[in-house]
Design a protein around this motif. Sequence first.
Motif, PDB file in Angstrom:
ATOM      1  N   UNK A  21       0.846  -1.181   0.000  1.00  0.00           N
ATOM      2  CA  UNK A  21       0.000   0.000   0.000  1.00  0.00           C
ATOM      3  C   UNK A  21       0.890   1.244   0.000  1.00  0.00           C
ATOM      4  N   UNK A  22       0.451   2.277  -0.697  1.00  0.00           N
ATOM      5  CA  UNK A  22       1.242   3.496  -0.805  1.00  0.00           C
ATOM      6  C   UNK A  22       0.436   4.678  -0.282  1.00  0.00           C
ATOM      7  N   UNK A  23       0.810   5.159   0.895  1.00  0.00           N
ATOM      8  CA  UNK A  23       0.116   6.274   1.509  1.00  0.00           C
ATOM      9  C   UNK A  23       0.854   7.583   1.318  1.00  0.00           C
ATOM     10  N   UNK A  24       0.257   8.629   1.843  1.00  0.00           N
ATOM     11  CA  UNK A  24       0.796   9.985   1.701  1.00  0.00           C
ATOM     12  C   UNK A  24       0.760  10.669   3.058  1.00  0.00           C
ATOM     13  N   UNK A  25       1.895  11.194   3.480  1.00  0.00           N
ATOM     14  CA  UNK A  25       2.016  11.839   4.781  1.00  0.00           C
ATOM     15  C   UNK A  25       2.279  13.329   4.602  1.00  0.00           C
ATOM     16  N   UNK A  26       1.653  14.147   5.437  1.00  0.00           N
ATOM     17  CA  UNK A  26       1.924  15.586   5.482  1.00  0.00           C
ATOM     18  C   UNK A  26       2.042  16.008   6.927  1.00  0.00           C
ATOM     19  N   UNK A  27       3.028  16.848   7.231  1.00  0.00           N
ATOM     20  CA  UNK A  27       3.245  17.266   8.608  1.00  0.00           C
ATOM     21  C   UNK A  27       3.999  18.590   8.642  1.00  0.00           C
ATOM     22  N   UNK A  28       3.916  19.275   9.771  1.00  0.00           N
ATOM     23  CA  UNK A  28       4.633  20.516   9.986  1.00  0.00           C
ATOM     24  C   UNK A  28       6.000  20.187  10.574  1.00  0.00           C
ATOM     25  N   UNK A  29       7.055  20.451   9.825  1.00  0.00           N
ATOM     26  CA  UNK A  29       8.408  20.076  10.252  1.00  0.00           C
ATOM     27  C   UNK A  29       8.898  20.876  11.448  1.00  0.00           C
ATOM     28  N   UNK A  30       8.213  21.985  11.775  1.00  0.00           N
ATOM     29  CA  UNK A  30       8.618  22.799  12.915  1.00  0.00           C
ATOM     30  C   UNK A  30       8.132  22.207  14.244  1.00  0.00           C
ATOM     31  N   UNK A  31       7.184  21.288  14.168  1.00  0.00           N
ATOM     32  CA  UNK A  31       6.667  20.661  15.386  1.00  0.00           C
ATOM     33  C   UNK A  31       7.577  19.494  15.763  1.00  0.00           C
ATOM     34  N   UNK A  32       8.227  19.600  16.895  1.00  0.00           N
ATOM     35  CA  UNK A  32       9.199  18.582  17.308  1.00  0.00           C
ATOM     36  C   UNK A  32       8.611  17.564  18.283  1.00  0.00           C
ATOM     37  N   UNK A  33       7.527  17.903  18.938  1.00  0.00           N
ATOM     38  CA  UNK A  33       6.899  16.958  19.859  1.00  0.00           C
ATOM     39  C   UNK A  33       6.004  16.001  19.078  1.00  0.00           C
ATOM     40  N   UNK A  34       5.599  14.908  19.722  1.00  0.00           N
ATOM     41  CA  UNK A  34       4.709  13.949  19.071  1.00  0.00           C
ATOM     42  C   UNK A  34       3.349  14.608  18.830  1.00  0.00           C
TER      43      UNK A  34
END
Length: 259
Positions: free
Chosen positions: A34-47
């Motif tokens: 399966x091939x998913x897609x992830x997006x996130x804010x790289x400035x957020x260092x906490x979980x």
Amino acid sequence: MIKLFAVFFLLTAVAATAQIKTETVEYKDGDTVLKGFIAYNSKIKSKAPAVMIVHEWWGLNDYPKMRAKQLAEMGYFAFAVDMYGEGKVVTTPQEAGKLAGEVRSDIPKLRKRIVSALDFIKKDKRVDPNRVAVIGYCFGGGVALELARTGADIKGAICFHGGVNTPHPEETKDVKAKILVCLGADDKYETPADVKSFEDEMNRLNVDWQLNYYSGAVHAFTNPNAGNNPASGVAYNARADNRSFEEMKMFLKEIFEGK
């Protein structure tokens, strides 16, 4: 002065966008890749709390990826899942109906596949595994509810203009998630009988659920690519899209922050 403020806000918006990173990731359901897609804010260092996004019957195309980026801009770790395998995307209703029908015809297999996505994202070191929710659109809305029906340890499930029914609602034994369903009041694909069955199922299990109807909205009302002809039964409705999006934001804030 007004021009200076305009430039400031534009630069701020560009900077915020620049912090959003995306990745294509591979995971498995048994032997199926399966091939998913992830997006996130790289400035957020906490979980961060994670939100899974389940695509419409077209597959993992640009629309769920756009929603993933929106959620990342809100501070969530967004994961657009793949329900078909190999990131398959189709463009005709005939192809889409065939693929979605194959998945929906085998509910145990469907549930196993979406649980594999949940297991995958909970292992990501950038994610708080105790704060995960799932949202879905059309076909994906029904999948989101099926994940909740497995008794999965998730905080919430949101269904946008998706199928609320399940073949054997009496067999649902445990739902830990809070539920939000957003339907078009003129959606002919969701029958009163299906909605009543869903309500009875949720009430029997004492689930914290809510169902919102949007007047004048038909199927696929959140997707601008759905066209503008409600008479066809499938059309975009900006008002319903905006209102349901705001409901989603409040719901996520409540389940993740207790507010």
